[in-house]
Enzyme design. Sequence first.
Site, PDB file in Angstrom:
ATOM      1  N   HIS A   9      30.112  38.874  43.454  1.00  0.00           N
ATOM      2  CA  HIS A   9      30.076  38.576  42.024  1.00  0.00           C
ATOM      3  C   HIS A   9      31.133  37.541  41.657  1.00  0.00           C
ATOM      4  O   HIS A   9      32.076  37.282  42.413  1.00  0.00           O
ATOM      5  CB  HIS A   9      30.310  39.845  41.196  1.00  0.00           C
ATOM      6  CG  HIS A   9      31.672  40.451  41.360  1.00  0.00           C
ATOM      7  ND1 HIS A   9      32.065  41.127  42.497  1.00  0.00           N
ATOM      8  CD2 HIS A   9      32.747  40.467  40.518  1.00  0.00           C
ATOM      9  CE1 HIS A   9      33.318  41.545  42.357  1.00  0.00           C
ATOM     10  NE2 HIS A   9      33.757  41.148  41.170  1.00  0.00           N
TER      11      HIS A   9
ATOM     12  N   ASP B 101      33.636  37.023  38.233  1.00  0.00           N
ATOM     13  CA  ASP B 101      34.118  37.926  37.185  1.00  0.00           C
ATOM     14  C   ASP B 101      33.566  37.584  35.803  1.00  0.00           C
ATOM     15  O   ASP B 101      33.448  36.414  35.427  1.00  0.00           O
ATOM     16  CB  ASP B 101      35.650  37.893  37.128  1.00  0.00           C
ATOM     17  CG  ASP B 101      36.291  38.489  38.369  1.00  0.00           C
ATOM     18  OD1 ASP B 101      35.696  39.416  38.953  1.00  0.00           O
ATOM     19  OD2 ASP B 101      37.376  38.027  38.752  1.00  0.00           O
TER      20      ASP B 101
ATOM     21  N   HIS C 152      33.232  36.723  45.042  1.00  0.00           N
ATOM     22  CA  HIS C 152      34.073  37.534  45.912  1.00  0.00           C
ATOM     23  C   HIS C 152      33.499  38.942  46.061  1.00  0.00           C
ATOM     24  O   HIS C 152      32.648  39.372  45.281  1.00  0.00           O
ATOM     25  CB  HIS C 152      35.520  37.586  45.407  1.00  0.00           C
ATOM     26  CG  HIS C 152      35.669  38.065  43.998  1.00  0.00           C
ATOM     27  ND1 HIS C 152      35.374  37.291  42.897  1.00  0.00           N
ATOM     28  CD2 HIS C 152      36.078  39.261  43.488  1.00  0.00           C
ATOM     29  CE1 HIS C 152      35.594  37.961  41.794  1.00  0.00           C
ATOM     30  NE2 HIS C 152      36.024  39.177  42.115  1.00  0.00           N
TER      31      HIS C 152
ATOM     32  N   ARG D  52      45.323  42.753  38.336  1.00  0.00           N
ATOM     33  CA  ARG D  52      44.636  41.474  38.147  1.00  0.00           C
ATOM     34  C   ARG D  52      44.877  40.918  36.752  1.00  0.00           C
ATOM     35  O   ARG D  52      44.787  41.651  35.761  1.00  0.00           O
ATOM     36  CB  ARG D  52      43.130  41.635  38.374  1.00  0.00           C
ATOM     37  CG  ARG D  52      42.379  40.312  38.484  1.00  0.00           C
ATOM     38  CD  ARG D  52      40.887  40.525  38.555  1.00  0.00           C
ATOM     39  NE  ARG D  52      40.277  40.515  37.229  1.00  0.00           N
ATOM     40  CZ  ARG D  52      39.023  40.861  36.984  1.00  0.00           C
ATOM     41  NH1 ARG D  52      38.252  41.299  37.965  1.00  0.00           N
ATOM     42  NH2 ARG D  52      38.533  40.803  35.767  1.00  0.00           N
TER      43      ARG D  52
END
Length: 285
Positions: A107, A109, A261, A276
């Site tokens: 995917h 983000d 990723h 993150r």
Amino acid sequence: MNQLVREFRAGVLSLTPLTPTIGAEVSGIDLSEPQDAGTLSHLRGALLDWKVLFFRDQDITTEQHLAFARAFGDLEVHPFAPSKPGYPEVLAITHNENSKGRENIWHSDVTWRERPSLGSILRAVEVPPVGGDTLFSDMYAAYDGLSDEVKARVEGRVAVHDFAHFRRGLVKAGKTPQEIESFNRAYPMVEHPVIRTHPETGKRAIYVNAAFTQHIVGLDKDESDALLAHLYAQAAIPEYQCRFRWSANAMAFWDNRSSQHYAASDYFPAVRRMERVTIMGDRPV
């Protein structure tokens, strides 16, 4: 030096590629310190070239993590994922014996946003003794590798993106229909190009992903599903990938506009704790 194993240097800054097209490890930099304009410019250029940059041994505070990210743009707050207490811009991603990793799907983000992210900067707080790697895939190479027939089929097409799996999580968490509808209004389904043109490089990249893309507009369900399945599968081709083995205080900074990723969830029941920070982007074209 071999062209495929070249190093980039700016002062003491060194960049060593992991593969011919994606992934490079940066050394000679201390992210606990403010970076000057020249260094930031070199890093941004390297990110555009290599799609994901890796940094090791960065024992930094949350404030320093945020400051580094803010040097590249405004930060977003994720409306569904848990944040670090006191730091709404910091996603706290923890898996252990009570929570198996769920990010093991290719995917990019937050493509369900009208303006998906420019990039994300992930820091390893605690890593399993083995496993828990993250894989990254070059979506420029994935597009270039498509047949001329498939390129013609996707030319000019747009696809619908939605936060569907987060919505299922909201239902499971006991949110009321009224609460869920408020999220639907705040984050309505959006249409993005199937093939995105990167706003800084001008290169074309596959911009659909199995996590958030729902269907291609103007195609019947069977045709849309088959075409999307073919496009999703390109991320899994090893020649387009690099793989990063985490260590404590390692960081990854990836460009969500040109890469996808996949976090390998092979370490259960060991602990993997990550933080993150995500940089806002623009509307894909």
